[in-house]
Design a protein around this motif. Structure first.
Motif, PDB file in Angstrom:
ATOM      1  N   ILE A 142      98.048 -20.994  13.991  1.00 29.24           N
ATOM      2  CA  ILE A 142      96.799 -19.546  14.030  1.00 29.24           C
ATOM      3  C   ILE A 142      98.052 -18.652  12.937  1.00 29.24           C
ATOM      4  CG2 ILE A 142      96.071 -17.986  15.490  1.00 29.24           C
ATOM      5  CD1 ILE A 142      94.760 -20.164  16.230  1.00 29.24           C
ATOM      6  N   LEU A 143      97.398 -17.908  11.587  1.00 27.02           N
ATOM      7  CA  LEU A 143      97.506 -17.077  11.042  1.00 27.02           C
ATOM      8  C   LEU A 143      97.612 -15.991  11.521  1.00 27.02           C
ATOM      9  CD1 LEU A 143      96.198 -18.841   7.414  1.00 27.02           C
ATOM     10  CD2 LEU A 143      98.125 -19.135   8.457  1.00 27.02           C
ATOM     11  N   ASP A 144      98.744 -14.321  10.863  1.00 28.52           N
ATOM     12  CA  ASP A 144      98.244 -13.470  11.823  1.00 28.52           C
ATOM     13  C   ASP A 144      97.218 -13.091  10.676  1.00 28.52           C
ATOM     14  OD1 ASP A 144      98.752 -13.240   8.842  1.00 28.52           O
ATOM     15  OD2 ASP A 144     100.621 -12.231   9.754  1.00 28.52           O
ATOM     16  N   GLY A 145      96.778 -11.341  11.117  1.00 24.95           N
ATOM     17  CA  GLY A 145      96.004 -10.907  10.805  1.00 24.95           C
ATOM     18  C   GLY A 145      96.486 -10.169   9.711  1.00 24.95           C
ATOM     19  N   GLY A 146      95.460  -8.689   9.584  1.00 24.55           N
ATOM     20  CA  GLY A 146      95.286  -7.847   8.691  1.00 24.55           C
ATOM     21  C   GLY A 146      96.652  -6.798   7.983  1.00 24.55           C
ATOM     22  N   LEU A 147      97.966  -7.477   8.134  1.00 20.06           N
ATOM     23  CA  LEU A 147      99.200  -6.192   8.309  1.00 20.06           C
ATOM     24  C   LEU A 147      99.102  -4.539   8.215  1.00 20.06           C
ATOM     25  CD1 LEU A 147     102.347  -6.716   9.143  1.00 20.06           C
ATOM     26  CD2 LEU A 147     102.383  -7.443   6.471  1.00 20.06           C
ATOM     27  N   PRO A 204     110.705   0.123   7.591  1.00 17.66           N
ATOM     28  CA  PRO A 204     110.838  -1.420   7.142  1.00 17.66           C
ATOM     29  C   PRO A 204     110.188  -1.408   9.198  1.00 17.66           C
ATOM     30  CG  PRO A 204     112.877  -0.541   6.978  1.00 17.66           C
ATOM     31  CD  PRO A 204     112.434   0.821   7.344  1.00 17.66           C
ATOM     32  N   GLN A 205     111.331  -0.228  10.632  1.00 17.35           N
ATOM     33  CA  GLN A 205     110.652  -0.721  11.363  1.00 17.35           C
ATOM     34  C   GLN A 205     109.368  -1.207  11.910  1.00 17.35           C
ATOM     35  OE1 GLN A 205     113.171  -1.609  13.363  1.00 17.35           O
ATOM     36  NE2 GLN A 205     111.387  -2.228  15.391  1.00 17.35           N
ATOM     37  N   ALA A 206     108.465  -0.140  11.269  1.00 16.88           N
ATOM     38  CA  ALA A 206     107.325  -0.026  11.633  1.00 16.88           C
ATOM     39  C   ALA A 206     107.033  -1.747  11.396  1.00 16.88           C
ATOM     40  CB  ALA A 206     106.492   0.737  10.294  1.00 16.88           C
ATOM     41  N   ILE A 207     107.272  -2.104   9.797  1.00 22.95           N
ATOM     42  CA  ILE A 207     106.597  -3.287   9.431  1.00 22.95           C
ATOM     43  C   ILE A 207     107.460  -4.431  10.486  1.00 22.95           C
ATOM     44  CG2 ILE A 207     107.609  -5.019   7.719  1.00 22.95           C
ATOM     45  CD1 ILE A 207     107.794  -3.083   6.221  1.00 22.95           C
ATOM     46  N   GLY A 247     100.204 -14.748  19.602  1.00 19.91           N
ATOM     47  CA  GLY A 247      99.971 -16.029  18.758  1.00 19.91           C
ATOM     48  C   GLY A 247     100.397 -16.339  17.782  1.00 19.91           C
ATOM     49  N   ALA A 248     100.426 -15.864  16.805  1.00 16.51           N
ATOM     50  CA  ALA A 248     100.303 -16.165  15.156  1.00 16.51           C
ATOM     51  C   ALA A 248     101.386 -17.367  15.180  1.00 16.51           C
ATOM     52  CB  ALA A 248     100.648 -15.283  14.718  1.00 16.51           C
ATOM     53  N   ASP A 249     101.427 -18.755  14.808  1.00 15.96           N
ATOM     54  CA  ASP A 249     102.020 -19.464  14.414  1.00 15.96           C
ATOM     55  C   ASP A 249     102.812 -19.484  13.012  1.00 15.96           C
ATOM     56  OD1 ASP A 249     101.380 -21.347  16.437  1.00 15.96           O
ATOM     57  OD2 ASP A 249      99.991 -21.268  15.580  1.00 15.96           O
ATOM     58  N   ILE A 250     101.858 -18.565  12.059  1.00 20.58           N
ATOM     59  CA  ILE A 250     102.623 -18.299  10.418  1.00 20.58           C
ATOM     60  C   ILE A 250     102.563 -16.206  10.133  1.00 20.58           C
ATOM     61  CG2 ILE A 250     102.450 -18.867   8.400  1.00 20.58           C
ATOM     62  CD1 ILE A 250     101.480 -21.146   8.813  1.00 20.58           C
ATOM     63  N   ILE A 251     103.159 -16.115  10.653  1.00 17.01           N
ATOM     64  CA  ILE A 251     102.728 -14.655   9.689  1.00 17.01           C
ATOM     65  C   ILE A 251     103.362 -14.513   8.310  1.00 17.01           C
ATOM     66  CG2 ILE A 251     103.865 -13.323  11.907  1.00 17.01           C
ATOM     67  CD1 ILE A 251     106.781 -12.439  10.982  1.00 17.01           C
ATOM     68  N   ALA A 252     102.643 -13.197   7.486  1.00 17.53           N
ATOM     69  CA  ALA A 252     102.600 -12.996   6.052  1.00 17.53           C
ATOM     70  C   ALA A 252     104.114 -12.182   5.886  1.00 17.53           C
ATOM     71  CB  ALA A 252     101.226 -13.227   5.883  1.00 17.53           C
ATOM     72  N   THR A 253     104.640 -12.113   4.825  1.00 13.66           N
ATOM     73  CA  THR A 253     105.613 -10.952   4.425  1.00 13.66           C
ATOM     74  C   THR A 253     104.366  -9.508   3.459  1.00 13.66           C
ATOM     75  OG1 THR A 253     105.592 -11.663   1.842  1.00 13.66           O
ATOM     76  CG2 THR A 253     107.219 -12.057   4.105  1.00 13.66           C
ATOM     77  N   LEU A 256      94.640 -24.066   8.770  1.00 14.47           N
ATOM     78  CA  LEU A 256      95.780 -22.961   9.043  1.00 14.47           C
ATOM     79  C   LEU A 256      94.441 -21.693   9.314  1.00 14.47           C
ATOM     80  CD1 LEU A 256      97.779 -25.003   6.665  1.00 14.47           C
ATOM     81  CD2 LEU A 256      98.966 -23.247   7.670  1.00 14.47           C
ATOM     82  N   ILE A 257      94.316 -21.210  10.173  1.00 16.15           N
ATOM     83  CA  ILE A 257      93.395 -20.121  10.344  1.00 16.15           C
ATOM     84  C   ILE A 257      93.444 -19.103  10.864  1.00 16.15           C
ATOM     85  CG2 ILE A 257      91.024 -19.813  11.845  1.00 16.15           C
ATOM     86  CD1 ILE A 257      90.743 -22.712  11.566  1.00 16.15           C
ATOM     87  N   GLY A 258      93.142 -18.046  10.297  1.00 16.28           N
ATOM     88  CA  GLY A 258      93.826 -16.307  10.472  1.00 16.28           C
ATOM     89  C   GLY A 258      92.298 -15.879  10.369  1.00 16.28           C
ATOM     90  N   GLY A 259      92.860 -14.321  10.494  1.00 13.88           N
ATOM     91  CA  GLY A 259      92.394 -13.131   9.198  1.00 13.88           C
ATOM     92  C   GLY A 259      92.726 -12.572   8.730  1.00 13.88           C
ATOM     93  N   CYS A 260      91.991 -11.797   7.756  1.00  7.83           N
ATOM     94  CA  CYS A 260      92.651 -10.949   6.850  1.00  7.83           C
ATOM     95  C   CYS A 260      92.100  -9.322   7.201  1.00  7.83           C
ATOM     96  CB  CYS A 260      92.199 -11.298   5.560  1.00  7.83           C
ATOM     97  SG  CYS A 260      92.935 -11.055   3.811  1.00  7.83           S
ATOM     98  N   CYS A 261      91.591  -8.111   5.866  1.00  9.07           N
ATOM     99  CA  CYS A 261      92.095  -7.191   6.406  1.00  9.07           C
ATOM    100  C   CYS A 261      90.984  -6.615   7.557  1.00  9.07           C
ATOM    101  CB  CYS A 261      90.818  -6.725   5.105  1.00  9.07           C
ATOM    102  SG  CYS A 261      92.000  -6.483   3.809  1.00  9.07           S
ATOM    103  N   ARG A 262      91.314  -5.552   8.289  1.00  9.29           N
ATOM    104  CA  ARG A 262      90.270  -5.280   9.758  1.00  9.29           C
ATOM    105  C   ARG A 262      90.501  -6.594  10.557  1.00  9.29           C
ATOM    106  NH1 ARG A 262      89.626   0.083   9.027  1.00  9.29           N
ATOM    107  NH2 ARG A 262      87.860   0.083   9.982  1.00  9.29           N
ATOM    108  N   ILE A 263      91.097  -6.769  10.631  1.00  4.31           N
ATOM    109  CA  ILE A 263      91.893  -8.174  11.350  1.00  4.31           C
ATOM    110  C   ILE A 263      93.084  -7.397  12.242  1.00  4.31           C
ATOM    111  CG2 ILE A 263      91.479 -10.228  12.241  1.00  4.31           C
ATOM    112  CD1 ILE A 263      88.745  -9.919  11.405  1.00  4.31           C
ATOM    113  N   GLY A 264      92.711  -7.910  13.654  1.00  2.00           N
ATOM    114  CA  GLY A 264      93.793  -7.235  14.541  1.00  2.00           C
ATOM    115  C   GLY A 264      95.007  -8.207  14.929  1.00  2.00           C
ATOM    116  N   PRO A 265      96.082  -7.548  15.883  1.00  2.00           N
ATOM    117  CA  PRO A 265      96.700  -8.787  17.062  1.00  2.00           C
ATOM    118  C   PRO A 265      95.472  -9.133  17.759  1.00  2.00           C
ATOM    119  CG  PRO A 265      98.418  -6.747  15.857  1.00  2.00           C
ATOM    120  CD  PRO A 265      96.837  -6.673  15.650  1.00  2.00           C
ATOM    121  N   ALA A 266      94.656  -7.876  18.782  1.00  2.00           N
ATOM    122  CA  ALA A 266      93.514  -8.289  19.256  1.00  2.00           C
ATOM    123  C   ALA A 266      93.519  -9.734  19.396  1.00  2.00           C
ATOM    124  CB  ALA A 266      93.227  -7.204  20.012  1.00  2.00           C
TER     125      ALA A 266
END
Length: 325
Positions: free
Chosen positions: A18-23, A49-52, A63-69, A293-303
């Motif tokens: 599971i990838l993350d969503g739109g950071l 940086p703390q916000a990141i 539940g993301a297995d991979i987070i993008a920088t 590998l499946i996740g979301g991009c822009c406008r996709i949040g943690p929920a």
């Protein structure tokens, strides 16, 4: 076993991942002002940086297995121009994107396999800030070598900082794909995925067939996956279908569409509820098509990522010892 082989084994043993969503979406939801900023979310590497860290934590908690920088729109020239810093400081800032993500992963204890950090590399069009990552128009006036020159410092920084893999994201053109595939050979210990922005269910953004794009990706033994991101969810199935005959055991599909809303460089996202809730539902089809590998991009949040994990993994959001601060 080389790094690419190890990561392929990791995906095989733990997939789908599971990838993350739109950071940037999550950062904006927490109050960051990013629209119109030439550095977009990468500015926060310098200012907050703390916000990141907190945004990464929320996706890990989901539940993301991979987070993008937060480096999609980061570049050495961009930092020098818009922050008035030295080239050395610009390099440090770019590398800090990986360091922040890895620090967050280290603090996160889910009782599961350690999440991975993908170093995000956006297309040259992201630096131009004119929406051309969704057209690829600039590639007509650039050579493969020029595109390699542009991308080389970013890849060098992310690899040197210790990213588990590189994510070439929203690539709109065949020529830019050729450039990053060739450039990857200069970093033989680096594994990556390559995902394209697409205009419809058959073509990537520059009008080339998705099948042609996949064939370019297949030239590299370092690519873990090829696929699509930041496209409407409903075009994913026909795109993967169109290239089904090109799939191989050594290269999986990576899929992380946006909410289906429309982006305008001047006015931002056109709000809509029409497709965002369908990503978890459609993901079952993508999984059957071979997406690993499946996740979301822009406008996709943690929920929504938490919902996606429940749909595909059948478990609840893992508990963690590292709460967002």
């Amino acid at each position: 076993m080389g790094s690419s082989a190890r990561l392929r084994q990791f995906v095989h043993d733990n997939g789908p991942l599971i990838l993350d969503g739109g950071l940037a979406t999550e950062l904006e939801a927490q109050g960051a002002k990013l629209q119109g900023d030439p550095l977009w979310s990468a500015r926060l590497l310098h200012t907050n940086p703390q916000a990141i860290r907190d945004a990464h934590s929320r996706f890990l908690l989901s539940g993301a297995d991979i987070i993008a920088t937060v480096t999609y729109q980061a570049s050495i020239p961009g930092f020098i121009r818009h922050l008035d810093v030295s080239a050395e400081r610009a390099r440090e800032l770019l590398m800090s994107g990986v360091h922040l993500a890895k620090e967050t992963v280290t603090r996160f204890d889910s009782g599961h396999q350690r999440p991975l950090v993908a170093g995000s590399v956006g297309p040259y069009g992201a630096f131009l800030r004119d929406g051309s990552e969704y057209t690829g128009a600039y590639a007509a006036e650039m050579s493969v070598e020029e595109l390699k020159v542009w991308h080389r410092p970013q890849i060098d920084c992310l690899a040197a900082a210790g990213a588990d893999l590189i994510a070439f994201e929203t690539i709109p053109s065949i020529k830019e794909a050729e450039a990053v595939v060739e450039l990857l050979r200069e970093f033989p210990d680096t594994t990556a995925w390559l995902s394209f922005s697409c205009k419809d269910g058959k073509c990537i953004s520059d009008g080339s067939l998705f099948t042609e794009a996949v064939q370019v990706a297949r030239r590299s033994t370092q690519l873990l996956a090829v696929g699509v991101n930041c496209c409407p969810p409903d075009v994913v199935e026909p795109l993967l279908d169109s290239a089904a005959s090109l799939q191989s055991p050594d290269m999986s599909w990576v899929v992380y569409p946006n909410s289906g809303e429309d982006w305008n460089p001047e006015r931002g996202w056109k709000t809509s509820e029409k497709l965002s809730a369908t990503i978890p539902e459609l993901s079952h089809t993508w999984l059957k098509q071979g997406a690993a590998l499946i996740g979301g991009c822009c406008r996709i949040g943690p929920a929504l990522i938490a919902q996606l994990r429940r749909e595909l993994k059948g478990d609840c959001t893992p508990a963690a010892s590292a709460e967002p601060s």
